[in-house]
Design a protein around this motif. Structure first.
Motif, mmCIF file in Angstrom:
data_model
loop_
_atom_site.group_PDB
_atom_site.id
_atom_site.type_symbol
_atom_site.label_atom_id
_atom_site.label_comp_id
_atom_site.label_asym_id
_atom_site.label_seq_id
_atom_site.Cartn_x
_atom_site.Cartn_y
_atom_site.Cartn_z
ATOM 1 N N MET A 1 -14.005 -11.459 -12.915
ATOM 2 C CA MET A 1 -13.792 -12.467 -11.879
ATOM 3 C C MET A 1 -12.491 -12.152 -11.135
ATOM 4 O O MET A 1 -11.459 -11.911 -11.754
ATOM 5 N N SER A 2 -12.536 -12.130 -9.817
ATOM 6 C CA SER A 2 -11.362 -11.811 -9.021
ATOM 7 C C SER A 2 -10.950 -13.003 -8.167
ATOM 8 O O SER A 2 -11.753 -13.877 -7.863
ATOM 9 N N THR A 3 -9.678 -13.008 -7.806
ATOM 10 C CA THR A 3 -9.141 -14.039 -6.940
ATOM 11 C C THR A 3 -8.926 -13.459 -5.550
ATOM 12 O O THR A 3 -8.353 -12.375 -5.406
ATOM 13 N N CYS A 4 -9.385 -14.172 -4.527
ATOM 14 C CA CYS A 4 -9.295 -13.681 -3.154
ATOM 15 C C CYS A 4 -8.056 -14.250 -2.460
ATOM 16 O O CYS A 4 -7.805 -15.456 -2.503
ATOM 17 N N PHE A 5 -7.305 -13.355 -1.810
ATOM 18 C CA PHE A 5 -6.149 -13.765 -1.018
ATOM 19 C C PHE A 5 -6.370 -13.296 0.420
ATOM 20 O O PHE A 5 -6.367 -12.091 0.699
ATOM 21 N N THR A 103 -7.187 0.677 -2.438
ATOM 22 C CA THR A 103 -7.162 0.004 -3.727
ATOM 23 C C THR A 103 -5.803 0.195 -4.388
ATOM 24 O O THR A 103 -5.252 1.301 -4.378
ATOM 25 N N ILE A 104 -5.253 -0.880 -4.948
ATOM 26 C CA ILE A 104 -3.975 -0.815 -5.642
ATOM 27 C C ILE A 104 -4.195 -1.031 -7.131
ATOM 28 O O ILE A 104 -4.743 -2.061 -7.540
ATOM 29 N N TYR A 105 -3.783 -0.049 -7.929
ATOM 30 C CA TYR A 105 -3.827 -0.190 -9.385
ATOM 31 C C TYR A 105 -2.439 -0.652 -9.829
ATOM 32 O O TYR A 105 -1.522 0.145 -9.998
ATOM 33 N N ASN A 106 -2.315 -1.952 -9.968
ATOM 34 C CA ASN A 106 -1.047 -2.611 -10.281
ATOM 35 C C ASN A 106 -0.922 -2.696 -11.806
ATOM 36 O O ASN A 106 -1.006 -3.760 -12.412
ATOM 37 N N ASN A 107 -0.726 -1.538 -12.423
ATOM 38 C CA ASN A 107 -0.891 -1.406 -13.875
ATOM 39 C C ASN A 107 0.101 -2.240 -14.688
ATOM 40 O O ASN A 107 -0.259 -2.776 -15.737
ATOM 41 N N ILE A 112 -6.032 -4.951 -10.716
ATOM 42 C CA ILE A 112 -6.529 -4.066 -9.668
ATOM 43 C C ILE A 112 -6.703 -4.901 -8.411
ATOM 44 O O ILE A 112 -7.371 -5.951 -8.443
ATOM 45 N N TRP A 113 -6.088 -4.435 -7.316
ATOM 46 C CA TRP A 113 -6.208 -5.136 -6.041
ATOM 47 C C TRP A 113 -7.115 -4.312 -5.123
ATOM 48 O O TRP A 113 -6.817 -3.163 -4.808
ATOM 49 N N THR A 114 -8.200 -4.895 -4.682
ATOM 50 C CA THR A 114 -9.125 -4.237 -3.760
ATOM 51 C C THR A 114 -9.062 -4.937 -2.413
ATOM 52 O O THR A 114 -9.107 -6.170 -2.348
ATOM 53 N N PHE A 130 -7.365 -9.404 0.075
ATOM 54 C CA PHE A 130 -7.178 -8.664 -1.176
ATOM 55 C C PHE A 130 -7.852 -9.443 -2.294
ATOM 56 O O PHE A 130 -7.683 -10.659 -2.420
ATOM 57 N N PHE A 131 -8.613 -8.718 -3.102
ATOM 58 C CA PHE A 131 -9.290 -9.310 -4.253
ATOM 59 C C PHE A 131 -8.586 -8.799 -5.512
ATOM 60 O O PHE A 131 -8.602 -7.601 -5.791
ATOM 61 N N VAL A 132 -7.956 -9.710 -6.229
ATOM 62 C CA VAL A 132 -7.139 -9.346 -7.386
ATOM 63 C C VAL A 132 -7.915 -9.641 -8.669
ATOM 64 O O VAL A 132 -8.326 -10.779 -8.916
#
Length: 330
Positions: A1-5, A103-107, A112-114, A130-132
């Motif tokens: 499940m991702s959160t949309c910004f 895509t950001i891999y915010n390790n 993961i931000w898409t 951005f979908f986090v």
């Protein structure tokens, strides 16, 4: 499940930006992070088979609040190039518009931000979003991955970023003097190319704290450039990194590199040696026929020319920094 910004950015924003401009922002952010944290080494990797371009900092993270326009973790840091907090968001918008994936891999944050464009129900328009998504990450790196990048697009990086560590350079407290001919007249700040007008003999990679950039962060005024290059040349002279004959030649051709030189700031015998070299060179170019004959005198204005003529000397028009050198025998 991702959160949309959703970001208040439509696809038409900064319409004139191209691939190179967007990638420049990502390189700048990576270099800036490395400047404030030496352990957060920055690297760029490209896989021509998958057409994926990756920008990696070994130890870094992004907080969700950096998605706000004007929000930045590096505001007022004198060791960074960027100060305005919009870079990676604008890069994401432009690259999505060009058909790339972003895509950001915010390790470090286990995220993961898409990014992609979506139709906003709230704003009734297409916006960047951005979908986090929360994930388990293997390390503390921050990786920005851009997909669908061609080899030709990747090759543009050489025009933006001074990435080759083998480039010959003289290191100073203000940055590096680039001595290879292909870099003549080119300016970089923290390894990032900027536009600077002027007639410079060397190339320069200046530390951010010593160079004030314009609002676009891609250019500087020539006065600022001449100020810092003069300091770099003087520093290189005093450290032995640059020889006095080369400095003399720069002064004689009125190169912008050393145009603002102040002889009083050259310490440790360097002032006397440089002036001696200048005087010797002038005398070799304008030898007196005999001790009783008129003396050649370097001048840089019509007033000085008339004054030398009045005293029976022979005025020779030369660059300002040759005429102003306090020759001992003058």
């Amino acid at each position: 499940m991702s959160t949309c910004f959703e970001l208040p950015l439509t696809p038409n924003y900064v319409r004139d930006w191209d691939f190179g401009m967007a990638v420049r922002e990502l390189i700048q952010n990576g270099l800036d992070q490395q400047s404030v944290d030496a352990k957060s080494l920055f690297s760029v990797d490209y896989d021509p088979d998958t057409q994926k371009l990756k920008f990696t900092n070994a130890r870094s993270r992004l907080k969700v609040n950096t998605l706000l326009l004007g929000r930045s973790s590096k505001s007022n840091d004198e060791d960074t190039v960027g100060q305005f907090g919009e870079g990676y968001k604008i890069a994401a918008l432009v690259l999505n518009r060009l058909g790339k994936t972003f895509t950001i891999y915010n390790n470090m944050m286990n995220q993961i931000w898409t990014s992609k464009f979506k139709n906003s129900r709230k704003w009734l328009d297409k916006l960047l979003a951005f979908f986090v998504e929360d994930v388990q990450s293997p390390n503390d790196s921050l990786v920005i991955e851009v997909g669908n990048v061609t080899q030709e697009e990747y090759n543009q990086l050489t025009e933006i970023w001074l990435s080759d560590p083998s480039v010959a350079r003289i290191r100073t407290e203000y940055g590096d003097i680039l001595t290879e001919p292909e870099y003549s007249g080119k300016f970089f700040v923290n390894g990032l190319y900027i536009e600077c007008s002027g007639d410079f003999s060397f190339g320069y990679d200046v530390k951010p704290r010593y160079m004030v950039l314009e609002r676009d962060r891609k250019s500087c005024d020539s006065w600022s450039a001449r100020q810092v290059t003069c300091k770099m040349i003087t520093s290189a002279l005093l450290s032995g990194g640059l020889d006095f004959d080369t400095a003399k030649e720069l002064i004689e051709v009125d190169a912008d590199d050393i145009n603002l030189i102040d002889y009083t700031y050259i310490e440790g015998g360097g002032k006397e040696r440089l002036i001696e070299n200048l005087e010797k060179s002038f005398e070799e170019q304008h030898p007196s026929e005999s001790k009783s004959s008129s003396v050649y005198v370097p001048v840089n204005s019509e007033i000085d020319k008339e004054r030398v003529n009045a005293y029976g000397g022979i005025p020779v028009i030369v660059p300002h920094n040759v005429a102003s050198a306090p020759f001992p025998t003058r």
